[in-house]
Write a protein that holds these residues in place. Structure first.
Motif, PDB file in Angstrom:
ATOM      1  N   PHE A  82       8.357   5.570  -3.990  1.00 15.46           N
ATOM      2  CA  PHE A  82       7.732   5.694  -2.861  1.00 15.46           C
ATOM      3  C   PHE A  82       9.012   6.938  -2.261  1.00 15.46           C
ATOM      4  O   PHE A  82       8.602   7.861  -1.671  1.00 15.46           O
ATOM      5  CB  PHE A  82       6.744   5.151  -2.008  1.00 15.46           C
ATOM      6  CG  PHE A  82       5.652   5.113  -1.934  1.00 15.46           C
ATOM      7  CD1 PHE A  82       4.965   5.725  -1.361  1.00 15.46           C
ATOM      8  CD2 PHE A  82       5.481   4.064  -2.896  1.00 15.46           C
ATOM      9  CE1 PHE A  82       3.536   6.015  -2.273  1.00 15.46           C
ATOM     10  CE2 PHE A  82       4.251   3.555  -2.301  1.00 15.46           C
ATOM     11  CZ  PHE A  82       3.326   4.563  -2.292  1.00 15.46           C
ATOM     12  N   GLU A  83      10.064   6.818  -2.415  1.00 15.57           N
ATOM     13  CA  GLU A  83      11.045   8.488  -2.117  1.00 15.57           C
ATOM     14  C   GLU A  83      10.916   8.765  -2.133  1.00 15.57           C
ATOM     15  O   GLU A  83      11.027   9.900  -1.197  1.00 15.57           O
ATOM     16  CB  GLU A  83      12.320   6.862  -2.662  1.00 15.57           C
ATOM     17  CG  GLU A  83      14.164   7.758  -2.326  1.00 15.57           C
ATOM     18  CD  GLU A  83      15.202   6.824  -2.537  1.00 15.57           C
ATOM     19  OE1 GLU A  83      16.056   7.429  -1.510  1.00 15.57           O
ATOM     20  OE2 GLU A  83      15.255   6.390  -3.195  1.00 15.57           O
ATOM     21  N   PRO A  84      10.710   9.303  -3.702  1.00 15.38           N
ATOM     22  CA  PRO A  84      11.020  11.158  -3.563  1.00 15.38           C
ATOM     23  C   PRO A  84       9.583  12.008  -2.418  1.00 15.38           C
ATOM     24  O   PRO A  84       9.750  12.648  -1.677  1.00 15.38           O
ATOM     25  CB  PRO A  84      10.503  11.620  -4.835  1.00 15.38           C
ATOM     26  CG  PRO A  84      10.760  10.204  -5.729  1.00 15.38           C
ATOM     27  CD  PRO A  84      10.812   9.048  -4.471  1.00 15.38           C
ATOM     28  N   TRP A  85       8.474  11.131  -2.469  1.00 10.84           N
ATOM     29  CA  TRP A  85       7.322  11.529  -1.470  1.00 10.84           C
ATOM     30  C   TRP A  85       8.014  11.316   0.150  1.00 10.84           C
ATOM     31  O   TRP A  85       7.630  11.612   0.909  1.00 10.84           O
ATOM     32  CB  TRP A  85       6.689  10.220  -1.659  1.00 10.84           C
ATOM     33  CG  TRP A  85       5.480  11.105  -1.087  1.00 10.84           C
ATOM     34  CD1 TRP A  85       4.043  11.860  -1.005  1.00 10.84           C
ATOM     35  CD2 TRP A  85       4.707   9.932   0.200  1.00 10.84           C
ATOM     36  NE1 TRP A  85       2.805  12.312  -0.248  1.00 10.84           N
ATOM     37  CE2 TRP A  85       3.536  11.572   0.135  1.00 10.84           C
ATOM     38  CE3 TRP A  85       5.208   9.527   1.061  1.00 10.84           C
ATOM     39  CZ2 TRP A  85       2.373  11.145   1.592  1.00 10.84           C
ATOM     40  CZ3 TRP A  85       4.519   9.562   1.954  1.00 10.84           C
ATOM     41  CH2 TRP A  85       3.196  10.117   2.630  1.00 10.84           C
ATOM     42  N   GLU A 104       0.355   9.491  -6.943  1.00  5.29           N
ATOM     43  CA  GLU A 104       0.487   9.119  -8.266  1.00  5.29           C
ATOM     44  C   GLU A 104       1.531   7.624  -8.274  1.00  5.29           C
ATOM     45  O   GLU A 104       2.172   7.071  -8.946  1.00  5.29           O
ATOM     46  CB  GLU A 104       0.922  10.282  -8.717  1.00  5.29           C
ATOM     47  CG  GLU A 104       2.315   9.985  -9.849  1.00  5.29           C
ATOM     48  CD  GLU A 104       3.360  11.420 -10.527  1.00  5.29           C
ATOM     49  OE1 GLU A 104       4.138  11.545 -10.518  1.00  5.29           O
ATOM     50  OE2 GLU A 104       2.728  12.531  -9.573  1.00  5.29           O
ATOM     51  N   TYR A 105       2.175   7.755  -6.709  1.00  8.05           N
ATOM     52  CA  TYR A 105       3.130   6.932  -6.034  1.00  8.05           C
ATOM     53  C   TYR A 105       2.588   6.037  -5.798  1.00  8.05           C
ATOM     54  O   TYR A 105       3.137   4.599  -6.246  1.00  8.05           O
ATOM     55  CB  TYR A 105       3.944   7.228  -5.352  1.00  8.05           C
ATOM     56  CG  TYR A 105       4.508   9.046  -5.161  1.00  8.05           C
ATOM     57  CD1 TYR A 105       6.069   8.224  -5.686  1.00  8.05           C
ATOM     58  CD2 TYR A 105       4.279  10.317  -5.101  1.00  8.05           C
ATOM     59  CE1 TYR A 105       7.153   9.857  -6.485  1.00  8.05           C
ATOM     60  CE2 TYR A 105       5.717  11.186  -5.473  1.00  8.05           C
ATOM     61  CZ  TYR A 105       6.513  10.870  -5.846  1.00  8.05           C
ATOM     62  OH  TYR A 105       7.367  11.986  -6.417  1.00  8.05           O
ATOM     63  N   LYS A 158       1.829   4.203  -9.830  1.00  3.64           N
ATOM     64  CA  LYS A 158       2.908   3.620  -9.977  1.00  3.64           C
ATOM     65  C   LYS A 158       3.206   2.032  -9.289  1.00  3.64           C
ATOM     66  O   LYS A 158       3.772   1.229  -9.719  1.00  3.64           O
ATOM     67  CB  LYS A 158       4.058   4.895 -10.174  1.00  3.64           C
ATOM     68  CG  LYS A 158       4.453   5.706 -11.006  1.00  3.64           C
ATOM     69  CD  LYS A 158       5.685   7.032 -10.721  1.00  3.64           C
ATOM     70  CE  LYS A 158       4.988   7.542 -11.190  1.00  3.64           C
ATOM     71  NZ  LYS A 158       5.982   8.566 -11.305  1.00  3.64           N
ATOM     72  N   ALA A 159       2.676   1.823  -7.622  1.00  2.00           N
ATOM     73  CA  ALA A 159       3.674   1.094  -6.670  1.00  2.00           C
ATOM     74  C   ALA A 159       2.840  -0.594  -7.366  1.00  2.00           C
ATOM     75  O   ALA A 159       3.548  -1.355  -8.010  1.00  2.00           O
ATOM     76  CB  ALA A 159       3.489   1.590  -5.860  1.00  2.00           C
ATOM     77  N   ILE A 160       1.455   0.537  -7.789  1.00  4.74           N
ATOM     78  CA  ILE A 160       0.205  -0.856  -7.551  1.00  4.74           C
ATOM     79  C   ILE A 160       0.623  -1.151  -9.238  1.00  4.74           C
ATOM     80  O   ILE A 160       0.994  -2.498  -9.125  1.00  4.74           O
ATOM     81  CB  ILE A 160      -1.277  -0.678  -7.085  1.00  4.74           C
ATOM     82  CG1 ILE A 160      -1.270  -0.643  -5.693  1.00  4.74           C
ATOM     83  CG2 ILE A 160      -1.832  -1.588  -7.978  1.00  4.74           C
ATOM     84  CD1 ILE A 160      -0.814  -1.233  -4.446  1.00  4.74           C
TER      85      ILE A 160
END
Length: 135
Positions: A100-103, A22-23, A26-28
């Protein structure tokens, strides 16, 4: 040492590996967006949001650009190597790092707890061995 996470618990490695995708998406997606100044660019953003193209070969890349860092993290996740995935995610900068901070925070807590438990088990086994009580 475990008291700070005792109330909230931690995410398992399995859950972290599942959440990673999921992260990554979102980043891509964020990397592929262009400023929406025209209807054409807005439409292009919508199309890019539907299709994500990424490398699937097993070779990690050495470049420090965001896509390469994410690709190396993906490879680490596929290899079930949480510490290497986190090491790669920590190299991200800017918006990708924010995504990606929460992950990343959850992975750090997981690895810290694993280290604490491993240390405690080693100490307990050492104590059992030292006293000769093998029951």
């Amino acid at each position: 040492k475990l008291k700070p996470v005792a109330n909230d618990g931690i995410k398992s490695e399995r859950q972290l590996f599942q959440d990673f995708n999921e992260y990554e998406q979102k980043a891509i997606y964020d990397l592929t967006q262009v400023a929406e100044t025209t209807w054409y660019k807005a439409a292009l953003n919508k199309i890019r949001g539907l299709v994500v193209i990424r490398r699937i070969d097993a070779a990690p890349t050495i470049a420090d650009d965001t896509k390469s860092i994410i690709a190396n993290a993906v490879k680490a996740v596929e290899d079930r190597n949480l510490s290497l995935a986190l090491e790669n995610v920590r190299k991200l900068k800017g918006k990708s790092a924010d995504i990606f901070e929460p992950w990343s925070n959850s992975a750090e807590v997981n690895l810290s707890v694993q280290d604490i438990l491993s240390e405690a088990l080693t100490m307990a086994l050492g104590q059992i061995y030292a006293t000769g009580d093998e029951k």
